[in-house]
Design an enzyme around this catalytic site. Structure first.
Site, PDB file in Angstrom:
ATOM      1  N   GLU A  19      18.975   3.999 -39.741  1.00 63.67           N
ATOM      2  CA  GLU A  19      18.036   3.475 -40.746  1.00 63.67           C
ATOM      3  C   GLU A  19      17.411   4.683 -41.424  1.00 63.67           C
ATOM      4  OE1 GLU A  19      17.648   0.467 -41.638  1.00 63.67           O
ATOM      5  OE2 GLU A  19      18.668  -0.559 -39.999  1.00 63.67           O
ATOM      6  N   GLY A  66      15.184   7.738 -39.593  1.00 61.08           N
ATOM      7  CA  GLY A  66      14.684   9.011 -40.118  1.00 61.08           C
ATOM      8  C   GLY A  66      15.337   9.295 -41.456  1.00 61.08           C
ATOM      9  N   SER A  67      15.416  10.570 -41.808  1.00 56.74           N
ATOM     10  CA  SER A  67      15.935  10.932 -43.127  1.00 56.74           C
ATOM     11  C   SER A  67      17.457  10.779 -43.183  1.00 56.74           C
ATOM     12  CB  SER A  67      15.558  12.382 -43.430  1.00 56.74           C
ATOM     13  OG  SER A  67      16.136  13.229 -42.462  1.00 56.74           O
ATOM     14  N   CYS A  79       9.490   4.280 -45.773  1.00 60.37           N
ATOM     15  CA  CYS A  79      10.868   4.207 -46.267  1.00 60.37           C
ATOM     16  C   CYS A  79      10.974   3.144 -47.358  1.00 60.37           C
ATOM     17  CB  CYS A  79      11.820   3.902 -45.132  1.00 60.37           C
ATOM     18  SG  CYS A  79      11.291   2.525 -44.128  1.00 60.37           S
ATOM     19  N   VAL A  87      19.243  14.020 -41.765  1.00 62.17           N
ATOM     20  CA  VAL A  87      19.438  14.098 -40.314  1.00 62.17           C
ATOM     21  C   VAL A  87      20.363  12.967 -39.854  1.00 62.17           C
ATOM     22  CG1 VAL A  87      18.295  14.011 -38.059  1.00 62.17           C
ATOM     23  CG2 VAL A  87      17.245  15.291 -39.927  1.00 62.17           C
ATOM     24  N   GLY A  88      20.250  11.803 -40.508  1.00 66.81           N
ATOM     25  CA  GLY A  88      21.105  10.665 -40.146  1.00 66.81           C
ATOM     26  C   GLY A  88      22.579  11.003 -40.253  1.00 66.81           C
ATOM     27  N   LYS A 118      13.413   9.691 -27.847  1.00 71.13           N
ATOM     28  CA  LYS A 118      12.866  10.979 -28.282  1.00 71.13           C
ATOM     29  C   LYS A 118      11.997  10.674 -29.510  1.00 71.13           C
ATOM     30  CE  LYS A 118      13.121  14.016 -30.974  1.00 71.13           C
ATOM     31  NZ  LYS A 118      11.980  14.333 -31.881  1.00 71.13           N
ATOM     32  N   GLU A 141      14.038  10.848 -52.816  1.00 62.78           N
ATOM     33  CA  GLU A 141      12.912  10.393 -52.000  1.00 62.78           C
ATOM     34  C   GLU A 141      11.876  11.511 -51.899  1.00 62.78           C
ATOM     35  OE1 GLU A 141      13.437   9.779 -47.683  1.00 62.78           O
ATOM     36  OE2 GLU A 141      12.506   7.812 -47.974  1.00 62.78           O
TER      37      GLU A 141
HETATM   38  P1  NAD Z   1      13.590  13.225 -39.845  1.00 61.60           P
HETATM   39  O1  NAD Z   1      14.973  12.813 -40.159  1.00 61.60           O
HETATM   40  O2  NAD Z   1      13.147  14.595 -40.186  1.00 61.60           O
HETATM   41  O3  NAD Z   1      13.323  13.067 -38.266  1.00 61.60           O
HETATM   42  C1  NAD Z   1      13.557  11.861 -37.593  1.00 61.60           C
HETATM   43  C2  NAD Z   1      13.786  12.148 -36.125  1.00 61.60           C
HETATM   44  O4  NAD Z   1      14.992  12.891 -35.980  1.00 61.60           O
HETATM   45  C3  NAD Z   1      12.690  12.977 -35.458  1.00 61.60           C
HETATM   46  O5  NAD Z   1      12.432  12.469 -34.162  1.00 61.60           O
HETATM   47  C4  NAD Z   1      13.320  14.359 -35.380  1.00 61.60           C
HETATM   48  O6  NAD Z   1      12.815  15.148 -34.320  1.00 61.60           O
HETATM   49  C5  NAD Z   1      14.776  14.005 -35.141  1.00 61.60           C
HETATM   50  N1  NAD Z   1      15.728  15.059 -35.501  1.00 61.60           N
HETATM   51  C6  NAD Z   1      15.623  15.997 -36.474  1.00 61.60           C
HETATM   52  N2  NAD Z   1      16.721  16.794 -36.487  1.00 61.60           N
HETATM   53  C7  NAD Z   1      17.542  16.353 -35.493  1.00 61.60           C
HETATM   54  C8  NAD Z   1      18.812  16.759 -34.998  1.00 61.60           C
HETATM   55  N3  NAD Z   1      19.478  17.790 -35.538  1.00 61.60           N
HETATM   56  N4  NAD Z   1      19.359  16.083 -33.970  1.00 61.60           N
HETATM   57  C9  NAD Z   1      18.714  15.033 -33.423  1.00 61.60           C
HETATM   58  N5  NAD Z   1      17.499  14.600 -33.836  1.00 61.60           N
HETATM   59  C10 NAD Z   1      16.926  15.251 -34.868  1.00 61.60           C
HETATM   60  O7  NAD Z   1      12.652  12.114 -40.510  1.00 61.60           O
HETATM   61  P2  NAD Z   1      11.060  12.026 -40.533  1.00 61.60           P
HETATM   62  O8  NAD Z   1      10.543  13.090 -41.431  1.00 61.60           O
HETATM   63  O9  NAD Z   1      10.532  11.953 -39.140  1.00 61.60           O
HETATM   64  O10 NAD Z   1      10.853  10.587 -41.195  1.00 61.60           O
HETATM   65  C11 NAD Z   1      10.889  10.369 -42.556  1.00 61.60           C
HETATM   66  C12 NAD Z   1      12.218   9.774 -42.982  1.00 61.60           C
HETATM   67  O11 NAD Z   1      12.485   8.590 -42.236  1.00 61.60           O
HETATM   68  C13 NAD Z   1      12.230   9.337 -44.432  1.00 61.60           C
HETATM   69  O12 NAD Z   1      13.450   9.708 -45.027  1.00 61.60           O
HETATM   70  C14 NAD Z   1      12.116   7.821 -44.354  1.00 61.60           C
HETATM   71  O13 NAD Z   1      12.627   7.134 -45.462  1.00 61.60           O
HETATM   72  C15 NAD Z   1      12.871   7.541 -43.114  1.00 61.60           C
HETATM   73  N6  NAD Z   1      12.517   6.242 -42.548  1.00 61.60           N
HETATM   74  C16 NAD Z   1      13.425   5.219 -42.641  1.00 61.60           C
HETATM   75  C17 NAD Z   1      13.108   3.961 -42.154  1.00 61.60           C
HETATM   76  C18 NAD Z   1      14.093   2.830 -42.231  1.00 61.60           C
HETATM   77  O14 NAD Z   1      13.998   1.899 -41.438  1.00 61.60           O
HETATM   78  N7  NAD Z   1      15.044   2.846 -43.147  1.00 61.60           N
HETATM   79  C19 NAD Z   1      11.856   3.749 -41.569  1.00 61.60           C
HETATM   80  C20 NAD Z   1      10.955   4.809 -41.500  1.00 61.60           C
HETATM   81  C21 NAD Z   1      11.308   6.060 -41.979  1.00 61.60           C
END
Ligand code: NAD
Length: 497
Positions: free
Chosen positions: A251, A229-230, A285, A233-234, A176, A386
């Site tokens: 991550e 992702g964030s 990130c 959400v993680g 996704k 962040e």
């Molecule tokens: P986000 O957490 O908003 O979204 C990430 C993904 O999760 C998207 O595909 C989104 O649709 C999905 N998502 C959102 N809510 C969800 C839910 N309730 N259930 C399942 N899936 C859901 O993050 P973003 O804004 O897309 O990315 C930015 C973040 O990602 C920053 O915090 C950044 O630091 C982090 N990031 C981390 C790394 C790493 O490897 N550590 C790399 C790149 C980005």
């Protein structure tokens, strides 16, 4: 011209969402430019994709790994041929400048070549048995269907870190992609299909997280989850995965610091801090949103750094004259604006920037000035949280020890960097910085694909992407004993005494 319509990929077929709903993918440099219309999927689409992936797994796991590797190798070659086109698509949907999107595609190419080679390795181990005429070994076996949820800032590289190690190991997957950047993931998977990947091995379900991502966490046939992702959400993902006993790789966010010591090559450190802080418009990130500078060089560093930040050209990433592109969307602009206000109210000194850019034809995009706060301290919110925008806080410090304490004094632990010419100080920092990645005399960004990537504390839950760490996540160990003694031998009992 009508925007192009894209579909989900399920079982090798391009299909609409079952309910026919769609969403628009906008160009963040000019929101009037619609990159494409994508399916807004829900649970039914996800369930269908998982079923197809589960069926495909039964054949794919039996395909010899070197054959799997050949397909991934061909995919790498196809990506090389299409690199420029895919980089341009990515700049259009994500915003970052072309030299960076070329790098993003290159990262997928590097990962593909690396993981193709794993097809002839994927090594386990053999050990002696405690009993005579008995053979003991541990082999890697795939997990099954893996669910993947990815962010928008590396829309091809991050999916490639997940898909290639997963499929070389014999898994199938449903991904996704982020709703802001669905095209680049689709381009990656298209290259894999053109390389001869059998239908159903990789499936894409587009849409929003709660509707198209969350169902992956609940489906019993999804055997593992890989999320980037964030941290916010993680946490939701990790809790759902734990409830359903699914291995889960998280991550997440970062609040990375560059430390500049009195003995550093200051000009080199300035180059590094500009690239580390403003590369990808601060939306990495690993972005260096804090620069901790020893007091002996602080004024010199701050003066030159601010004048270099002022001189940066901000504009559409597709124009090669520009140094920095837009932020991804309105929400990110609002977050940046909020933190600029917080920084001012906390007493950090705004040295440059701090405003949205609308002049010069940039009013239809999400552009923000390169922003530098001076005289910040480690406990301010701008130095703790962040921001994910082009905002850097300069923090004066008295010593390496204090700098390390400030660097470690945040919730995250992804990347860190130290500029020094003193080898003793460099080694102390390498030992004491609590991050998954540390650079010496280079900025916090710039990971290579064959080394482990990931962080400590709120950045991750202990897994690593990149290198062999990725294979460790996408396989599980199976212990196998072969007794060729032709008699009953009981471990721990028939000890021969
Ligand atoms: P986000 O957490 O908003 O979204 C990430 C993904 O999760 C998207 O595909 C989104 O649709 C999905 N998502 C959102 N809510 C969800 C839910 N309730 N259930 C399942 N899936 C859901 O993050 P973003 O804004 O897309 O990315 C930015 C973040 O990602 C920053 O915090 C950044 O630091 C982090 N990031 C981390 C790394 C790493 O490897 N550590 C790399 C790149 C980005």
């Amino acid at each position: 011209m009508a925007a192009k319509v894209y579909k989900n990929l399920i079982g090798g077929e391009w299909v609409e969402s079952r309910f026919g709903q769609t969403f628009e993918n906008q160009n963040p440099a000019n929101t009037k430019d619609i990159v494409g219309i994508f399916p807004k999927s829900n649970k039914d689409d996800v369930n269908q994709a998982v079923e197809v992936a589960a069926t495909a797994f039964e054949r794919w796991r039996l395909t010899p790994a070197p054959r799997r590797g050949e397909i991934i190798y061909r995919c790498a070659q196809i990506l090389q041929e299409r690199k420029e086109d895919y980089a341009r698509d990515m700049t259009r949907e994500m915003g970052k400048v072309l030299k960076e999107t070329r790098g993003d595609v290159q990262e997928a190419i590097d990962t593909a070549f690396y993981m193709a080679g794993e097809g002839r390795r994927l090594d386990g181990h053999t050990v002696p048995s405690e009993l005579p005429n008995k053979f003991a070994m541990a082999v890697r076996v795939p997990l099954g269907v893996v669910g993947m949820i990815t962010p928008w800032n590396f829309p091809m590289a991050i999916p490639s870190w997940k898909i290639f190690p997963a499929i070389i190991s014999g898994n199938t997957c449903v991904i996704k992609p982020a709703e802001d950047t669905p095209l680049s993931t689709l381009n990656l998977v298209r290259a894999l299909m053109d390389a001869g990947l059998p239908p159903g091995v990789v499936n894409i379900v587009h849409g929003y997280g709660p509707e198209a991502g969350a169902p992956l966490l609940e489906h019993p046939d999804v055997r593992a989850i890989s999320f980037t992702g964030s941290s916010e959400v993680g946490r939701i993902i990790g809790q759902a995965a734990a409830r359903n006993f699914k291995p889960c790789s998280l991550e997440m966010g970062g609040k990375n610091a560059i430390i500049v010591l009195n003995d550093a090559n200051v000009d080199l450190a300035i180059d590094g801090a500009l690239w580390g802080g403003f590369g990808t418009t601060g939306q990495r990130c690993t972005a260096a949103s804090r620069v901790i500078v020893e007091k002996g060089v602080y004024n010199q560093f701050a003066d030159k750094f601010v004048s270099r930040a002022k001189a940066m050209k901000v504009g559409a990433g597709i124009d090669e004259q520009n140094d920095m592109g837009p932020q991804i969307n309105q929400q990110q602009i609002e977050t940046t604006q909020k933190y600029v206000e917080i920084g001012k109210s906390e007493g950090a000194k705004l040295l440059t920037g701090g405003n949205r850019i609308t002049a010069g034809g940039l009013g239809e995009g999400f552009f923000w000035e390169p922003t530098v706060f001076g005289d910040a301290h480690g406990k301010m919110r701008v130095a703790q949280e962040e921001i994910f925008g082009p905002v850097i806080s300069l923090i004066p410090t008295d010593s390496l020890e204090q700098a390390v304490e400030i660097s470690n004094g945040v919730a995250y632990g992804l990347s860190s960097a130290v500029y020094t010419r003193d080898v003793n100080k460099a080694f102390k920092a390498m030992r004491d910085l609590q991050t998954g990645i540390t650079y010496i005399n280079a900025p916090t960004i710039g990971a290579e694909v064959h080394l482990p990537f990931g962080g400590t504390k709120a950045t991750g839950n202990g897994h690593r992407e990149g290198g062999i760490g990725a294979i460790d996540f996408y396989t599980q160990w199976k212990a196998i004993y072969v007794d060729y003694s032709d008699r009953l031998q009981r471990a721990q009992i028939d000890t021969g005494e």
